[in-house]
Design a protein around this motif. Sequence first.
Motif, PDB file in Angstrom:
ATOM      1  N   THR A  47       0.958  -0.924   0.133  1.00 24.74           N
ATOM      2  CA  THR A  47       0.060  -0.132  -0.059  1.00 24.74           C
ATOM      3  C   THR A  47       1.304   1.462   0.167  1.00 24.74           C
ATOM      4  N   LEU A  48       1.521   1.430   0.861  1.00 29.45           N
ATOM      5  CA  LEU A  48       2.824   2.178   0.914  1.00 29.45           C
ATOM      6  C   LEU A  48       3.209   2.595  -0.415  1.00 29.45           C
ATOM      7  N   PHE A  49       3.496   1.272  -1.253  1.00 30.32           N
ATOM      8  CA  PHE A  49       4.461   1.684  -2.294  1.00 30.32           C
ATOM      9  C   PHE A  49       3.194   1.629  -3.683  1.00 30.32           C
ATOM     10  N   ALA A  50       1.898   2.081  -3.528  1.00 32.56           N
ATOM     11  CA  ALA A  50       0.875   2.300  -3.995  1.00 32.56           C
ATOM     12  C   ALA A  50       0.916   3.717  -3.836  1.00 32.56           C
ATOM     13  N   ALA A  93      -4.189   5.369  -0.433  1.00 33.03           N
ATOM     14  CA  ALA A  93      -2.753   4.676   0.265  1.00 33.03           C
ATOM     15  C   ALA A  93      -1.598   5.933   0.255  1.00 33.03           C
ATOM     16  N   GLU A  94      -1.778   6.696  -0.077  1.00 34.80           N
ATOM     17  CA  GLU A  94      -1.343   8.512  -0.573  1.00 34.80           C
ATOM     18  C   GLU A  94      -0.875   8.433   0.890  1.00 34.80           C
ATOM     19  N   TYR A  95      -2.290   8.482   1.744  1.00 30.88           N
ATOM     20  CA  TYR A  95      -1.701   9.329   3.223  1.00 30.88           C
ATOM     21  C   TYR A  95      -0.906   8.505   3.883  1.00 30.88           C
ATOM     22  N   LEU A  96      -0.885   7.463   3.762  1.00 24.13           N
ATOM     23  CA  LEU A  96       0.133   6.461   4.432  1.00 24.13           C
ATOM     24  C   LEU A  96       1.029   6.316   4.287  1.00 24.13           C
ATOM     25  N   TYR A  97       1.449   6.298   2.522  1.00 19.41           N
ATOM     26  CA  TYR A  97       2.303   6.673   2.168  1.00 19.41           C
ATOM     27  C   TYR A  97       2.810   8.019   2.652  1.00 19.41           C
ATOM     28  N   LEU A  98       2.617   8.994   2.646  1.00 16.83           N
ATOM     29  CA  LEU A  98       2.951   9.787   3.075  1.00 16.83           C
ATOM     30  C   LEU A  98       3.467  10.132   4.512  1.00 16.83           C
ATOM     31  N   LEU A  99       2.430   9.893   5.649  1.00 14.81           N
ATOM     32  CA  LEU A  99       2.779   9.402   6.578  1.00 14.81           C
ATOM     33  C   LEU A  99       3.892   8.617   7.722  1.00 14.81           C
ATOM     34  N   GLY A 100       5.040   7.517   5.661  1.00 16.65           N
ATOM     35  CA  GLY A 100       5.281   6.734   6.100  1.00 16.65           C
ATOM     36  C   GLY A 100       6.762   7.028   5.300  1.00 16.65           C
ATOM     37  N   ARG A 101       6.829   7.764   4.692  1.00 17.70           N
ATOM     38  CA  ARG A 101       7.469   7.895   3.468  1.00 17.70           C
ATOM     39  C   ARG A 101       9.211   8.301   3.935  1.00 17.70           C
ATOM     40  N   ASN A 102       9.242   9.434   5.478  1.00 18.29           N
ATOM     41  CA  ASN A 102      10.370   9.455   5.849  1.00 18.29           C
ATOM     42  C   ASN A 102      10.963   8.258   6.801  1.00 18.29           C
ATOM     43  N   MET A 133      10.866   3.894   6.031  1.00 18.65           N
ATOM     44  CA  MET A 133       9.571   3.706   5.734  1.00 18.65           C
ATOM     45  C   MET A 133      10.088   2.332   6.828  1.00 18.65           C
ATOM     46  N   ASN A 134      11.532   1.818   6.887  1.00 20.34           N
ATOM     47  CA  ASN A 134      11.589   0.834   7.905  1.00 20.34           C
ATOM     48  C   ASN A 134      10.274   1.042   9.349  1.00 20.34           C
ATOM     49  N   LYS A 135      10.539   1.879   9.792  1.00 21.46           N
ATOM     50  CA  LYS A 135      10.294   1.843  11.012  1.00 21.46           C
ATOM     51  C   LYS A 135       9.277   1.821  11.035  1.00 21.46           C
ATOM     52  N   PHE A 136       8.137   2.604  10.479  1.00 20.50           N
ATOM     53  CA  PHE A 136       7.088   2.725   9.873  1.00 20.50           C
ATOM     54  C   PHE A 136       6.098   1.413   9.604  1.00 20.50           C
ATOM     55  N   LEU A 137       7.071   0.643   8.689  1.00 17.57           N
ATOM     56  CA  LEU A 137       6.584  -0.864   8.791  1.00 17.57           C
ATOM     57  C   LEU A 137       6.420  -1.917   9.637  1.00 17.57           C
ATOM     58  N   LYS A 138       7.650  -1.339  11.220  1.00 24.37           N
ATOM     59  CA  LYS A 138       8.352  -1.778  11.335  1.00 24.37           C
ATOM     60  C   LYS A 138       6.720  -2.902  12.878  1.00 24.37           C
ATOM     61  N   TYR A 141      -4.062   4.856  11.352  1.00 24.81           N
ATOM     62  CA  TYR A 141      -3.774   6.165  10.658  1.00 24.81           C
ATOM     63  C   TYR A 141      -4.290   6.792  10.522  1.00 24.81           C
ATOM     64  N   LEU A 142      -5.283   6.603   9.801  1.00 19.60           N
ATOM     65  CA  LEU A 142      -6.531   7.765   8.971  1.00 19.60           C
ATOM     66  C   LEU A 142      -6.925   8.012   9.429  1.00 19.60           C
ATOM     67  N   TYR A 143      -7.280   7.074  10.831  1.00 23.93           N
ATOM     68  CA  TYR A 143      -8.078   8.144  11.845  1.00 23.93           C
ATOM     69  C   TYR A 143      -7.847   9.032  12.312  1.00 23.93           C
ATOM     70  N   LEU A 144      -6.402   8.809  13.026  1.00 24.88           N
ATOM     71  CA  LEU A 144      -5.702   9.867  13.821  1.00 24.88           C
ATOM     72  C   LEU A 144      -5.120  11.028  12.662  1.00 24.88           C
ATOM     73  N   LEU A 145      -5.386  10.997  11.506  1.00 20.08           N
ATOM     74  CA  LEU A 145      -4.995  12.153  10.344  1.00 20.08           C
ATOM     75  C   LEU A 145      -5.982  12.716  10.440  1.00 20.08           C
TER      76      LEU A 145
END
Lengths: 253, 253
Positions: A166-169, A192-201, A203-208, B194-198
Amino acid sequence: MINTHRMGDAHGKPLIEVCFSPAHYNLYDPKESIVVVADILRATSSICVAFHYGARSIIPVKGPEEAIEYKKLGYLTGVERQGEKIEGFDFGNSPFSYMDPAIKGRDIALSTTNGTRAIQTAKDAYKVVIGSFLNLDILCEWLKNQNQHVITLCAGWKNSFNLEDTLFAGALVYRLRNHFDFSYGRDTCIAAEYLYLLGRNDMNKFLKESSHRRRLEKLGIEKDIKFCLTPNTAPVIPVLDGNALVNSSVLAV
Amino acid sequence: MINTHRMGDAHGKPLIEVCFSPAHYNLYDPKESIVVVADILRATSSICVAFHYGARSIIPVKGPEEAIEYKKLGYLTGVERQGEKIEGFDFGNSPFSYMDPAIKGRDIALSTTNGTRAIQTAKDAYKVVIGSFLNLDILCEWLKNQNQHVITLCAGWKNSFNLEDTLFAGALVYRLRNHFDFSYGRDTCIAAEYLYLLGRNDMNKFLKESSHRRRLEKLGIEKDIKFCLTPNTAPVIPVLDGNALVNSSVLAV
């Protein structure tokens, strides 16, 4: 069908859509769309690496039995199940195993838990291309030039949603949103875009915390995960041509 | 099946899961789970209002024909398709139409595009309960007291993902996460939270771009949308008992 509500056409731009898993794929109309198949951890990342190292073609196959038949024909073989390489084949699903000069010019038969299945699911689309962070920028440029609708098909985990695909999408939507329109199916694009913007800095940590990540951590492949989240290290365009993937880009090493 | 990997049990806490649409429901094992059905715009919000105004029971029915049969038996009837009330029935899908003192003590037969279909999908679960922002806090308290696994089933739009139901699922995860464990299916939980918190500080604005929202805007029901996103205005616990929903809470007006 989501696409019966297509809005984008009115503005003359093609549409971009995101399908969270193969279980939703029948809600889309792929006949006029390029389907980007993404199985970030790790099938589509490994496919990009294999082409970057000069593989001539990759045939997605259903399982070990079919891979054995191709082995007899001189193919290299990659077979993975539950995250692990299957004994007796050349490769598993680690991108590092494909960083092998011996791969140059060779044909590979590949079967993985989710990735090759997603490719099979998409095979009747207008065109199928392989996406990963490793070929992100070149893929986006290529998609802009095609002037076709785009559906990102997240391979997921056994038909269910996963975060890394989803992050990739979301990364695609973020990069392509000015060149494409959303359709009525765009809630997946927005999410998907919201989640990417949250995680992109990071991603390794975001996916932990994510499920597939934890499953793979048990297998001790931290290094693979980090690599699969690194953009633009394998600038290739693997497209499905008949039953085999071939590299449409001329940038292979 | 996601639940074959259940981890939560090891810690003695029940599991919380999120199913993004009925198309994914067969990936879950609802036999030991309470399924919270959410169709925020507007079916499950309207159901909560109807019970808050004293409805005795609500029977989810498949379509207008079945609703007519119930009408002959003295039921009030609500039938909505494509967001609009169907002529000849008492209610559509607007929560305001159910704010009627005449509803007190009455039985209602209800058919909506996505919501009642999702209830039917879930009917074999351990228990089915109706969720919306309107009964958010009381529902969370009730779920904590049940000590059962919880699956939030987002009704979505014609089997596909939508943002508003996902925000609600995320609101549940956010409130319940200390009382429940995640299973291997938790990527949907993480994404929803995440989406809810956003979005939670201004859900109305957050949903402005979303597909269903735009569809409903065309029908001029801004007021409905705003109301459906307002927490805790209808503190009821509609549970499925046989083929009818009844209110398990004693707080009806």
